[in-house]
Design a protein around this motif. Sequence first.
Motif, short mmCIF file in Angstrom:
data_model
loop_
_atom_site.label_atom_id
_atom_site.label_comp_id
_atom_site.label_asym_id
_atom_site.label_seq_id
_atom_site.Cartn_x
_atom_site.Cartn_y
_atom_site.Cartn_z
N LYS A 388 0.83 -1.21 0.00
CA LYS A 388 0.00 0.00 0.00
C LYS A 388 0.86 1.26 0.00
O LYS A 388 0.58 2.23 -0.71
CB LYS A 388 -0.91 -0.02 1.23
CG LYS A 388 -1.89 1.14 1.29
CD LYS A 388 -2.72 1.08 2.57
CE LYS A 388 -3.55 -0.19 2.64
NZ LYS A 388 -4.43 -0.20 3.83
N THR A 389 1.96 1.22 0.77
CA THR A 389 2.85 2.38 0.82
C THR A 389 3.50 2.64 -0.53
O THR A 389 3.58 3.79 -0.99
CB THR A 389 3.94 2.16 1.88
OG1 THR A 389 3.33 1.98 3.16
CG2 THR A 389 4.88 3.34 1.93
N LEU A 392 1.14 4.30 -2.86
CA LEU A 392 1.01 5.73 -2.58
C LEU A 392 2.22 6.50 -3.09
O LEU A 392 2.08 7.60 -3.64
CB LEU A 392 0.85 5.95 -1.07
CG LEU A 392 -0.51 5.59 -0.46
CD1 LEU A 392 -0.46 5.69 1.05
CD2 LEU A 392 -1.59 6.51 -1.00
N ALA A 447 3.54 9.80 6.72
CA ALA A 447 2.43 9.09 6.06
C ALA A 447 1.34 10.09 5.66
O ALA A 447 0.75 9.98 4.58
CB ALA A 447 1.87 8.03 7.00
N ARG A 451 0.15 10.77 1.82
CA ARG A 451 -1.24 10.69 1.35
C ARG A 451 -1.69 12.02 0.75
O ARG A 451 -2.43 12.05 -0.24
CB ARG A 451 -2.15 10.30 2.51
CG ARG A 451 -1.99 8.85 2.95
CD ARG A 451 -3.05 8.47 3.96
NE ARG A 451 -2.97 7.07 4.33
CZ ARG A 451 -2.20 6.58 5.30
NH1 ARG A 451 -1.46 7.43 6.01
NH2 ARG A 451 -2.16 5.29 5.56
N ALA A 454 -0.14 12.28 -2.73
CA ALA A 454 -0.79 11.35 -3.65
C ALA A 454 -2.19 11.85 -4.01
O ALA A 454 -2.59 11.80 -5.19
CB ALA A 454 -0.85 9.96 -3.03
N LYS A 455 -2.93 12.35 -3.01
CA LYS A 455 -4.28 12.84 -3.26
C LYS A 455 -4.25 14.09 -4.13
O LYS A 455 -5.09 14.25 -5.04
CB LYS A 455 -4.98 13.13 -1.93
CG LYS A 455 -6.45 13.47 -2.07
CD LYS A 455 -7.10 13.63 -0.71
CE LYS A 455 -8.58 13.94 -0.84
NZ LYS A 455 -9.22 14.11 0.50
N GLN A 526 -6.27 6.34 -8.83
CA GLN A 526 -7.51 6.34 -8.03
C GLN A 526 -8.54 7.29 -8.65
O GLN A 526 -9.17 8.08 -7.93
CB GLN A 526 -7.20 6.73 -6.58
CG GLN A 526 -6.43 5.68 -5.81
CD GLN A 526 -7.26 4.43 -5.54
OE1 GLN A 526 -8.24 4.47 -4.81
NE2 GLN A 526 -6.85 3.32 -6.11
#
Length: 636
Positions: A388-389, A392, A447, A451, A454-455, A526
């Motif tokens: 998952k990391t 991202l 983290a 995120r 990435a978002k 995503q």
Amino acid sequence: MPGAASAVDPTPASISSPRFADGQLTGVLTVRAAQKAATIDGGSLSARIGTADYPVSVRPVAQTSRGAMLVVDTSGSMGASGMTTVRSAASAFLADAPADVSVGLVSFAGTAGIDVAPTKDRGRIQRAVNGLKSRGETTLYDAVALAAQGLGGFDDRSIILLSDGGDTQSKKATKAQATAALSKYGVRAEVIGFKTAESDNSVLAGFAKVGGGSVAAAGDAAAVRAAFEAAARALDSQINFTIRPAVSVRSLQTVVITGKANGAPFTVSTSVDFGAPPVAEPTTTPAPAADIDVAGPVARIAAPHGMGMTLLVGLVAIFLGVVVLAVAVLAPMFRSGRKRRVDTIERYISPNATMPAERTAQISPSSLSTSLIELGDRVMDGRESTTKTMKLIERADLPLRAGEWWVLRIVAIFVTVAAGLVLFGGGTLMNLVSGILGGAVGWFLPAFVLRFLAKRRSKKFEGQLPDVLTLVASSLATGFSLLQALDAVAKDSAEPAAKEFSRALAETRIGADVGESLERMAQRTQSENMHWAVMAIRIQREVGGNLGETLKTTAKTIREREELRRHVRGLSAEGRMSAYILIAMPIGIFFYEYYTNPSYISLLWTRSLGWVMIASGLVSLVIGVFWMRKVVDVQV
């Protein structure tokens, strides 16, 4: 600089590490044979410098410290079958390479790094090779420059490069800089050209030429294995030579060595600087030196008021230690455009080499950072959160490996704990609370930032998608095929759409279905809207229809949804700002009171009732955060 073999000679040869000192020229002579290691006839060797001939004395090359670096392409173009070939070929090389040669490993995909510094532990190298995976872009030039610098501590240096010659993402070195690094460090380049859709034989031939090595084209596993075995045989076909030229030999001269290997003649030449001619210095009578008071007054350093000198020295030493550790860890990631890692690898000394004892105990900053990253790779390997990391990190387009990410989080913990102790430290209890809070912030902050990045990149891609689909539809209307339309998007769009579509096109060029490549892009970013567009493309390919009109309708729908979402976000801006203020107000008041009236605010942790108030306040704050987030979060 290594010299290349003459074009008319039947046996190729090269000279590496030529060095003139104390009246003698030394170096390493390498002869390449076809099917077996070459045996150089020392008695047949002779040298010509200028117009004079000189005898050549030899000694076993095992008395020289030798280093070889495996430089392996692990980009997505290699594929799973390519990595299987690499593992088998590396095993053959490690089995055939002489035992005195230290072998290292550099892998390169989206980033380049020294996976294993040169070592004689063959098992460690094989385990590292077995763990390589194919993914991402290609940073060939960064890898070649890094490998050349990493071999700086050896007398004989060589790299075994497996690549298709393509480079898509090098940021720290250009082709010219990588070539210059090979020349500067005298690195012999044995190149295996692995044929893919991105093959660039001219680049590989250039590396081999400047490095006095060879290029072997390999289109299958057997050819790659044979090329690696030939590179190992070249290390078995070396000899140390010594030439004692006349005292009159000066300036830059061409040195030509001739001889026989396995009964076949060879000739090799290289240029050597023998230094400037001696200049007679005039005889002068030195003037009498003035008396110098070497025992003059010594300035004394006074410690700040209220602080002992011992404590001051201790704090300075701790600060310098933290700075050195931070530089050692972060330097390889942030240096670029100059000698980034000239001192990356301290001399790895052969047992037979004579070196001062204190040199063997030194640790270079780059070797420390490499060891930390290797530890991080082992910690992250096999964990459920690693996948998952890495997704991202890929979505945020950060050039980080799993080990580098782990090291970054550990450094963040140390920094935030230190900051907490400096800002809020006091008594034992306050130090404990500050350390725990600082550690929690250091662990979760990277983290959160990851995120966020990435978002943000995903949102930017979503914002570009309607224009991208419109461009694809217009291209289709003018007669372009779907792949040609996507290629136009990759060339004309801004980031991140250009990079994502370029990657999807690269996947289709190595055999993937265009629908599957676009679906993976939608998952990677995503993007729900991209999922819709892919669904429209797949339906059109199955049942037929006008794909251009379908994409125009999809783009219009996405654009209208985006306009409505922005309108709702504007209407809810006042509520969101109120939520931010209400959340930040109690935290800000706490810090303000802590610095302006600490005796008043200290009642919160010096009284039992104060601890109850802190707990109830935190619970209320968390509930309020979730409540206000739900109120202002309007789904469109």
